[in-house]
Enzyme design. Structure first.
Site, PDB file in Angstrom:
ATOM      1  N   ASP A 134     -39.977 -24.230  31.153  1.00 34.35           N
ATOM      2  CA  ASP A 134     -41.117 -24.692  30.171  1.00 34.35           C
ATOM      3  C   ASP A 134     -40.432 -25.876  30.502  1.00 34.35           C
ATOM      4  O   ASP A 134     -40.358 -26.446  31.443  1.00 34.35           O
ATOM      5  CB  ASP A 134     -40.610 -23.763  29.129  1.00 34.35           C
ATOM      6  N   SER A 172     -28.328 -25.897  26.427  1.00 37.63           N
ATOM      7  CA  SER A 172     -29.573 -24.652  27.104  1.00 37.63           C
ATOM      8  C   SER A 172     -28.994 -24.868  28.549  1.00 37.63           C
ATOM      9  O   SER A 172     -29.849 -23.732  29.050  1.00 37.63           O
ATOM     10  CB  SER A 172     -30.741 -24.592  26.369  1.00 37.63           C
ATOM     11  N   HIS A 205     -36.921 -27.035  30.395  1.00 42.28           N
ATOM     12  CA  HIS A 205     -35.901 -26.189  31.250  1.00 42.28           C
ATOM     13  C   HIS A 205     -35.800 -25.979  32.682  1.00 42.28           C
ATOM     14  O   HIS A 205     -37.476 -25.473  33.476  1.00 42.28           O
ATOM     15  CB  HIS A 205     -35.157 -25.333  30.444  1.00 42.28           C
TER      16      HIS A 205
END
Length: 378
Positions: free
Chosen positions: A351, A57, A354
């Site tokens: 978040d 990610s 991340h």
């Protein structure tokens, strides 16, 4: 006219068409790089013509949009600070570190996801990301999240080459791949999502043995890239995992009052990074081709500095994310109904897992010397 003459003329027409297409594509790419805003930001004189990104990610600009998984970020408030406030699938409020890298090197402003069916040949030829949020080097990790494994990402890269070859031919494609910059950013999920959360690997591997297992997977992947013609490869290490808001929440004795980093998890990251750097140095020293560069890129130090020296970087919050409570929210838990902080630039994390766009930009700036080493021509 005989059939042999007709066949010969058809072949000639096909070759001419291929040559015209190749020239047209290369001309337009050169023109865009010479005239566009990206060219003015070129770091150093270099021959890098494309960027290819693999991983999780931290490097996925939206490939998971096309995968049946819950690991998605293509909805608000993700992308809140991206141009036109578009939620692209990036797991942050704006750009990823490798968008900044691409702009710095002088290739493009944003690295697109390979699986986007609307990509033009020009976009493909200047580089894409094959990364998939939730992935990792351990083959079990992407299975847990139903995302794209690293070996599958390498398969997509091979598919990519065939697509480009059809337009510009094999010789020019090989040159493109040789001069490209390659970034590999993965492994956090192998520990946070897999080893420390699901008991399967812990039953088979001690922690040191699991690290060795992961390094074998890293080596195999890099050898796969080398086999496809890669010559400039940057491999990103682990972040301070114990400082991720979700790790603090799930492992602190008092997750509300005690939001300090959980050092055990960060110590695992430090140990793994030392082993990774040693492995990469060994691979580099064993290479017969002196033109090939394999570089370790440290993100642990820069991210940890942002957290412990927050005032220096003008951060107000270092232990929770901007989205929701900031304690657990990520992916679908970070949604339009979540409360979102007014200024993400004050947060290290967007978040619970991340970094924010500002943190990604600072990570890029802190690792710029490694990028310079990779892109500088001999």
């Amino acid at each position: 006219m005989s059939s042999s003459h007709i066949h010969w003329l058809n072949a000639l027409h096909l070759q001419c068409f291929s040559l015209v297409m190749s020239t047209w594509v290369l001309f337009n790419i050169s023109k865009a790089q010479a005239q566009g805003p990206v060219a003015r930001q070129k770091a150093l004189k270099n021959s890098v013509n494309a960027i290819f990104v693999f991983g999780d990610s931290t490097a996925d600009p939206g490939n998971n949009n096309y995968v049946a998984t819950i690991f998605k970020g293509n909805f608000r408030p993700y992308g809140r600070d991206f141009p036109n406030r578009v939620p692209t699938g990036r797991f942050t409020n704006g750009r990823l570190a490798y968008d900044f890298v691409a702009s710095y090197v002088g290739i493009k402003e944003y690295v697109p996801p390979y699986l986007d069916p609307t990509l033009s040949i020009e976009e493909l030829m200047t580089g894409v990301s094959f990364a998939s949020a939730g992935s990792g080097f351990d083959p079990l990790t992407p299975q847990l999240s139903n995302v794209i494994s690293l070996p599958k990402q390498l398969e997509y890269f091979k598919e990519y080459q065939k697509r480009v070859e059809l337009v510009i031919g094999r010789k020019l494609t090989k040159k493109l791949l040789k001069n490209a910059l390659y970034i590999v950013s993965a492994c956090t999920n192998d520990f946070v999502v897999n080893y420390f959360t699901v008991p399967i690997r812990r039953k088979r591997y001690s922690l040191p043995d699991y690290m060795e297992f992961l390094l074998q997977q890293v080596q195999q992947f890099i050898q796969g890239l080398l086999g496809q013609g890669a010559q400039r490869i940057g491999v990103v290490g682990l972040p301070p995992m114990g400082c991720l808001p979700i790790v603090i929440t799930l492992n602190s004795n008092n997750a509300i009052l005690n939001r300090g980093c959980v050092d055990y998890f960060s110590s695992v990251a430090r140990h793994h990074n030392l082993m990774l750097e040693t492995k990469l140095n060994t691979m580099q020293s064993n290479l017969l081709d002196s033109r090939v560069r394999i570089v370790y890129i440290d993100v642990y130090g820069p991210l940890f500095d942002m957290i412990i020296q927050s005032l220096k970087f003008n951060f107000d919050e270092v232990s929770s994310g901007c989205c929701g409570t900031g304690l657990l929210e990520a992916s679908y838990l970070c949604n339009p109904d979540s409360y979102v902080c007014s200024d993400a630039s004050k947060y290290v994390f967007w978040d619970s897992m991340h970094p924010s766009e500002k943190a990604y930009k600072l990570l890029f700036e802190a690792t710029k010397s490694r990028i310079d080493f990779l892109i500088t021509d001999d």
